[in-house]
Scaffold this motif. Structure first.
Motif, PDB file in Angstrom:
ATOM      1  N   SER A 186     -42.864  34.447 -50.584  1.00  0.00           N
ATOM      2  CA  SER A 186     -43.698  33.327 -50.146  1.00  0.00           C
ATOM      3  C   SER A 186     -45.014  33.813 -49.574  1.00  0.00           C
ATOM      4  O   SER A 186     -46.090  33.276 -49.880  1.00  0.00           O
ATOM      5  CB  SER A 186     -42.948  32.499 -49.096  1.00  0.00           C
TER       6      SER A 186
ATOM      7  N   ALA B 205     -47.180  35.373 -52.441  1.00  0.00           N
ATOM      8  CA  ALA B 205     -47.754  34.336 -53.296  1.00  0.00           C
ATOM      9  C   ALA B 205     -48.895  33.625 -52.582  1.00  0.00           C
ATOM     10  O   ALA B 205     -49.954  33.368 -53.177  1.00  0.00           O
ATOM     11  CB  ALA B 205     -46.673  33.337 -53.707  1.00  0.00           C
TER      12      ALA B 205
ATOM     13  N   PRO C  51     -41.955  28.519 -59.311  1.00  0.00           N
ATOM     14  CA  PRO C  51     -41.716  29.038 -57.959  1.00  0.00           C
ATOM     15  C   PRO C  51     -40.420  29.825 -57.829  1.00  0.00           C
ATOM     16  O   PRO C  51     -40.377  30.858 -57.148  1.00  0.00           O
ATOM     17  CB  PRO C  51     -41.685  27.769 -57.096  1.00  0.00           C
TER      18      PRO C  51
ATOM     19  N   GLN D 288     -39.659  33.994 -56.671  1.00  0.00           N
ATOM     20  CA  GLN D 288     -38.653  34.502 -55.737  1.00  0.00           C
ATOM     21  C   GLN D 288     -37.747  35.530 -56.402  1.00  0.00           C
ATOM     22  O   GLN D 288     -37.382  36.545 -55.799  1.00  0.00           O
ATOM     23  CB  GLN D 288     -37.822  33.333 -55.195  1.00  0.00           C
TER      24      GLN D 288
ATOM     25  N   HIS E  29     -38.799  23.285 -57.966  1.00  0.00           N
ATOM     26  CA  HIS E  29     -39.304  23.421 -56.603  1.00  0.00           C
ATOM     27  C   HIS E  29     -40.826  23.285 -56.622  1.00  0.00           C
ATOM     28  O   HIS E  29     -41.479  23.682 -57.584  1.00  0.00           O
ATOM     29  CB  HIS E  29     -38.911  24.773 -56.006  1.00  0.00           C
TER      30      HIS E  29
ATOM     31  N   SER F 239     -43.109  24.703 -54.588  1.00  0.00           N
ATOM     32  CA  SER F 239     -43.872  25.903 -54.269  1.00  0.00           C
ATOM     33  C   SER F 239     -42.921  27.058 -54.043  1.00  0.00           C
ATOM     34  O   SER F 239     -41.709  26.871 -53.887  1.00  0.00           O
ATOM     35  CB  SER F 239     -44.733  25.686 -53.019  1.00  0.00           C
ATOM     36  N   VAL F 240     -43.483  28.261 -54.008  1.00  0.00           N
ATOM     37  CA  VAL F 240     -42.644  29.444 -53.776  1.00  0.00           C
ATOM     38  C   VAL F 240     -41.976  29.357 -52.418  1.00  0.00           C
ATOM     39  O   VAL F 240     -40.790  29.672 -52.268  1.00  0.00           O
ATOM     40  CB  VAL F 240     -43.503  30.722 -53.882  1.00  0.00           C
TER      41      VAL F 240
END
Length: 371
Positions: free
Chosen positions: A257, A260, A285, A289, A342, A344-345
């Motif tokens: 997170s 990114a 996203p 991960q 999802h 966002s990361v």
């Protein structure tokens, strides 16, 4: 030209030995790596390894555009849609990773002509070869962030063999590399101009393999031929290396997170950096991960261990992940508007990551246990 997935030849040398030639034969699909290609190539490599007449192997792709643009993700998508995604993914990825490992361990000289597009599954075929040849038209990448997968085919292992943070950056952004970049990062061994390809191959056929006894002697003969044709002065200008300190700063973070966010917030004006940033912004996203997790989990493992966990994760991505949606948006409906699971990361729960990393097999039943 025949419709066979892979074309095989055995070309005689001047001393009566043979050079095995394998050509991936799906130029309209940019030589995307089908299951049939994988199975046929693996079988022939095994045959050539045992044939004392064969002194070297040359692997290339048909057509002018690509060596291999990746795995057969359309076949994976169709299997997922039919409800057979898990079973087909296990069969496909098991065969693919076993082939990639076979190439890494191949004792005879194995040359890959990495001209044109070399991405995803094509990187898997090239990464372990003894002689990875690039030209001025080579374009390499691990673009899985754009389809909801992650850099597999042993990348969890070989991305860690680059300067710190660089492998993670490549995985997070799907950065496209030219021949100079590939040489700088250890993804290629030799630069040979495209126009020299035929002359190089003819020189290999004319080389004196007659007194070469054993793998090391064969490698020496091939190396001397390549010395005559390599011309790094014609390689394109490096894109990545001038930015390596900056890229290491961008990925010097404690989490995917944070990395990114740092990449996305940094308004670099350089065109190459901006394209990478845009790819991450539009990418999956969950994939970001997984890139982060896998590069860290395999920073000190063996290649075989990396392949075994990649098989587990790749199957899970087909069953539980965003791969189907990513392929739909890019290659099926072609709307380029994937609806990722999802936002966002940073919004990916740890539980979702752990679910994909959960093992499908124990050590005694794993399909790649014998690697």
């Amino acid at each position: 030209m025949t419709d066979a997935p892979v074309l095989f030849e055995e070309r005689p040398t001047g001393e009566g030995q043979l050079i095995g030639v394998a050509t991936l034969n799906a130029p309209r699909a940019l030589n995307a790596l089908s299951l049939a290609m994988i199975e046929q190539l693996s079988a022939r490599l095994s045959q050539w390894a045992e044939d004392e007449r064969v002194v070297a192997v040359w692997l290339e792709g048909a057509g002018e555009k690509a060596f291999c643009a990746g795995g057969d993700i359309v076949a994976l998508y169709k299997a997922i849609q039919s409800g057979e995604g898990g079973a087909f993914a296990e069969t496909y990825f098991t065969a693919e990773y076993a082939l990639d490992y076979q190439i890494h361990c191949y004792e005879k000289p194995l040359l890959v002509w990495g001209d044109g597009i070399v991405m995803g599954g094509g990187m898997g075929l090239m990464a372990g070869a003894g002689y990875r040849l690039v030209a001025e038209t080579s374009l390499l990448a691990m673009p899985e962030i754009s389809i909801g997968l992650y850099p597999d085919i042993g990348a969890s292992w070989f991305l860690n063999r680059m300067p710190p943070g660089i492998g993670a950056y490549l995985g997070l952004t799907g950065a496209q590399l030219n021949a100079r970049d590939a040489l700088d990062l250890g993804l290629a061994d030799r630069f040979v101009p495209r126009a020299s390809r035929e002359a190089l191959f003819e020189a290999l056929l004319a080389a004196d393999f007659g007194n070469a006894d054993g793998a090391q002697a064969l490698q020496a003969v091939v190396g001397r031929v390549l010395d005559r044709f390599e011309d790094r002065g014609q390689a394109p200008v490096a894109q990545l290396w001038p930015h390596r300190d900056h890229l290491q700063y961008l990925t010097a973070c404690a989490s995917a997170s944070d990395a990114a966010a740092r990449i996305l917030d940094h308004g670099d004006q350089d065109d190459w950096l901006a394209a990478n940033r845009a790819r991450l912004a539009a990418g999956c996203p969950l994939s970001a991960q997984l890139v982060w997790q896998m590069t860290r989990r395999h920073s000190h493992t063996s290649l075989a261990e990396a392949f075994r966990e990649e098989l587990n994760l790749s199957v899970q991505c087909c069953v539980k992940g965003d791969l189907s949606e990513g392929v739909r948006a890019l290659l099926i409906d072609k709307d380029k508007n994937p609806r990722w699971s999802h936002e966002s990361v940073g919004a990916v729960p740890q539980a979702d990551i752990e679910a994909l990393l959960s093992p499908l097999w124990g050590p005694e039943t794993h399909p790649l246990r014998e690697l």
